[in-house]
Design an enzyme around this catalytic site. Structure first.
Site, PDB file in Angstrom:
ATOM      1  N   LYS A 103      -5.438   5.748   8.184  1.00 50.04           N
ATOM      2  CA  LYS A 103      -6.222   6.241   7.045  1.00 50.04           C
ATOM      3  C   LYS A 103      -7.084   7.408   7.525  1.00 50.04           C
ATOM      4  CE  LYS A 103      -9.481   4.657   3.518  1.00 50.04           C
ATOM      5  NZ  LYS A 103      -8.897   5.385   2.395  1.00 50.04           N
ATOM      6  N   SER A 140     -12.878  -3.115  -0.592  1.00 46.90           N
ATOM      7  CA  SER A 140     -13.248  -2.544   0.714  1.00 46.90           C
ATOM      8  C   SER A 140     -14.748  -2.291   0.739  1.00 46.90           C
ATOM      9  CB  SER A 140     -12.576  -1.182   0.931  1.00 46.90           C
ATOM     10  OG  SER A 140     -11.230  -1.270   0.649  1.00 46.90           O
ATOM     11  N   ARG A 178       0.862  -1.189   0.000  1.00 45.76           N
ATOM     12  CA  ARG A 178       0.000   0.000   0.000  1.00 45.76           C
ATOM     13  C   ARG A 178       0.896   1.235   0.000  1.00 45.76           C
ATOM     14  NH1 ARG A 178      -2.450   3.201   4.094  1.00 45.76           N
ATOM     15  NH2 ARG A 178      -4.498   4.022   3.516  1.00 45.76           N
TER      16      ARG A 178
HETATM   17  C1  LIG Z   1      -7.649  -5.559   3.299  1.00 45.24           C
HETATM   18  C2  LIG Z   1      -7.971  -4.121   3.060  1.00 45.24           C
HETATM   19  N1  LIG Z   1      -9.177  -3.662   3.404  1.00 45.24           N
HETATM   20  C3  LIG Z   1      -9.492  -2.368   3.205  1.00 45.24           C
HETATM   21  C4  LIG Z   1      -8.579  -1.510   2.621  1.00 45.24           C
HETATM   22  C5  LIG Z   1      -8.921  -0.064   2.355  1.00 45.24           C
HETATM   23  O1  LIG Z   1      -8.967   0.188   0.955  1.00 45.24           O
HETATM   24  P1  LIG Z   1      -9.489   1.626   0.439  1.00 45.24           P
HETATM   25  O2  LIG Z   1     -10.813   1.850   1.029  1.00 45.24           O
HETATM   26  O3  LIG Z   1      -9.360   1.676  -1.021  1.00 45.24           O
HETATM   27  O4  LIG Z   1      -8.456   2.617   1.106  1.00 45.24           O
HETATM   28  P2  LIG Z   1      -6.892   2.694   0.805  1.00 45.24           P
HETATM   29  O5  LIG Z   1      -6.209   1.552   1.506  1.00 45.24           O
HETATM   30  O6  LIG Z   1      -6.684   2.607  -0.669  1.00 45.24           O
HETATM   31  O7  LIG Z   1      -6.475   4.011   1.361  1.00 45.24           O
HETATM   32  C6  LIG Z   1      -7.318  -2.028   2.295  1.00 45.24           C
HETATM   33  N2  LIG Z   1      -6.361  -1.254   1.747  1.00 45.24           N
HETATM   34  N3  LIG Z   1      -7.036  -3.329   2.519  1.00 45.24           N
HETATM   35  C1  LIG Z   2      -6.417   1.072   4.979  1.00 45.30           C
HETATM   36  C2  LIG Z   2      -7.520   1.088   5.929  1.00 45.30           C
HETATM   37  N1  LIG Z   2      -8.796   0.929   5.532  1.00 45.30           N
HETATM   38  C3  LIG Z   2      -9.680   0.960   6.519  1.00 45.30           C
HETATM   39  S1  LIG Z   2      -8.933   1.234   7.985  1.00 45.30           S
HETATM   40  C4  LIG Z   2      -7.408   1.281   7.271  1.00 45.30           C
HETATM   41  C5  LIG Z   2      -6.162   1.512   8.014  1.00 45.30           C
HETATM   42  C6  LIG Z   2      -5.752   0.356   8.857  1.00 45.30           C
HETATM   43  O1  LIG Z   2      -4.544   0.664   9.482  1.00 45.30           O
HETATM   44  P1  LIG Z   2      -4.253   0.275  10.993  1.00 45.30           P
HETATM   45  O2  LIG Z   2      -4.154  -1.214  11.049  1.00 45.30           O
HETATM   46  O3  LIG Z   2      -2.934   0.944  11.280  1.00 45.30           O
HETATM   47  O4  LIG Z   2      -5.366   0.843  11.815  1.00 45.30           O
END
Ligand SMILES: Cc1ncc(COP(=O)(O)OP(=O)(O)O)c(N)n1
Ligand SMILES: Cc1ncsc1CCOP(=O)(O)O
Ligand SMILES: [Mg+2]
Length: 408
Positions: free
Chosen positions: A330, A301, A232
């Site tokens: 995020k 997601s 990511r």
């Molecule tokens: C396993 C997993 N779940 C949710 C997310 C979040 O994806 P998204 O909503 O597109 O947000 P970003 O990660 O792109 O900022 C994820 N990355 N992985």
């Molecule tokens: C990418 C993303 N999507 C929903 S929550 C999240 C962030 C998760 O990060 P953390 O495990 O540090 O809370």
């Protein structure tokens, strides 16, 4: 018809008065017509005639405009069904597929794009069955009709250019599997989405802060028990992202652990990653599937049951649901809590992985929610914003193993 009627007093009754097919074939004679009018329609919770059937039920009333359909819906309602959906798919000169829904009080005009295809065989039966299924799940009538209409539109769009068989009408691919050969293909790799378990989602800033190269961080996570990795990268230039992705594919492949790319289908294709993870504002999963083919892994997601249903329709392999807990990783990400997670799991036909604020102190509670398709947790900061990725991953892995043994 009378015998049938006596069996039907309990459940919600959806009546698709099959009399005239879309291709114009007359499927029922005058005696059936009067049985429909006198016996089945008054018992129905909803009837779903096409315009030819609505016209036949109303003694040949001409139906040529949306205004005619509205009048027909009201006239049919007067015969006795609680709700009426007049399907306007055959309405001449209309760019949209317009249906009229009347519940005895309000008239709703439901529009979807008209999809030009010969692959329409069974669309009416599918719509009625889908309404029945949604009602059985507890939906309101209008919501059931909307979900069913959206489902039929999605499948028509997907099936429109499948060429199989010699009939006048081609197949309507309910499971969205024929075109990509998914029906007769088996995944090449060892990934089974039920094994999501401990999903390590990387973060360059965190790794930089602790002075480790990305490949070292990923290797430590895998050594500690991560079962799947997502790269990511939110700030990298494309070239930099691709170079890093190639190195990460190399390390993950050497351990037999799948590597997915966050957001970027182009990068996933260019580095031959195992798949992508896309969110609600990224490339739609349906298009990602078309680009990546049947073998790659696609995660989506989802924060709502509706999004979870759509992810399945679009051909995704798993769902990432969160933030389950508040997160700093995020920005502005809504918190769903365990109840929001459960609602998504219950609506989903796909395996789900929970994400957002998950760490060693709460991972056990997440897995103990007891929903059978919750298959793991996805974690960023609790693995990568720590001094030892290896130790943190090992610890979390042990906690998840313990939770899994409690559930069994
Ligand atoms: C396993 C997993 N779940 C949710 C997310 C979040 O994806 P998204 O909503 O597109 O947000 P970003 O990660 O792109 O900022 C994820 N990355 N992985
Ligand atoms: C990418 C993303 N999507 C929903 S929550 C999240 C962030 C998760 O990060 P953390 O495990 O540090 O809370
Ligand atoms: Mg995204």
């Amino acid at each position: 018809m009378r015998v049938l009627g006596s069996f039907l007093s309990e459940a919600a009754l959806v009546v698709d008065p099959v009399m005239v097919s879309t291709s114009g074939d007359v499927l029922a004679g005058p005696s059936i017509l009067s049985s429909f009018r006198e016996e089945l329609l008054p018992m129905a919770d909803i009837i779903t005639p096409n315009i030819k059937e609505a016209s036949a039920l109303l003694g040949g009333m001409p139906l040529e405009t949306v205004a005619d359909m509205r009048s027909a819906a009201k006239a049919l309602h007067a015969i006795g069904p609680r709700n009426v959906l007049v399907k306007g798919g055959d309405l001449p000169d209309s760019l949209d597929a317009i249906d009229i829904f009347f519940d005895g009080k309000d008239c709703h005009e439901l529009r979807s794009s008209r999809i030009k295809t010969r692959n329409t065989h069974g669309t009416g039966c599918t719509l009625a069955s889908c309404i029945a299924a949604e009602l059985a799940k507890g939906s309101s009538m209008l919501s059931a009709v909307k979900v069913a209409k959206h489902y039929v539109e999605t499948v028509l769009e997907y099936s429109k250019d499948i060429f199989i068989g010699n009939g006048r009408q081609g197949p309507f691919d309910h499971l969205l599997r024929l075109k990509n050969g998914i029906h007769n293909s088996h995944r090449q790799g060892t990934f089974n989405p039920s094994n999501l378990f401990l999903y390590a989602v990387t973060d360059s800033q965190m790794n930089k802060k602790w002075g480790r190269p990305m490949v070292d961080a990923i290797e430590a996570a895998i050594e500690g028990g991560a079962t799947i990795v997502q790269l990511r990268e939110k700030d990298a230039e494309t070239r930099e992202f691709l170079e890093m992705a190639k190195a990460c594919v190399g390390i993950c492949r050497s351990y037999g652990v799948p590597l997915l790319i966050n957001d970027r289908v182009d990068v996933a294709l260019a580095c031959d990653a195992d798949g992508v993870h896309v969110g609600q504002s990224d490339m739609p999963a349906r298009i990602a599937r078309t680009l990546l083919g049947p073998e790659k892994i696609i995660g989506v997601s989802c924060k709502t049951p509706e999004q979870a249903q759509q992810a399945w329709i679009d051909g995704a392999d798993y769902i990432g649901c969160g933030g389950v807990y508040p997160t700093n990783t995020k920005a502005n990400n809504p918190t769903l809590g365990l109840d929001g997670l459960k609602a998504v799991c219950l609506a989903s036909k796909l395996p789900v992985v929970a994400i957002g604020g998950i760490n060693a102190s709460n991972a056990g509670s997440v897995m103990e929610t007891g929903v059978s398709n919750l298959k793991g947790v996805a974690v960023v900061s609790a693995l990568f914003d720590r001094e030892s990725v290896l130790a943190e991953t090992r610890n979390l892995h042990a906690i998840l193993m313990e939770a899994a043994s409690q559930v069994k």
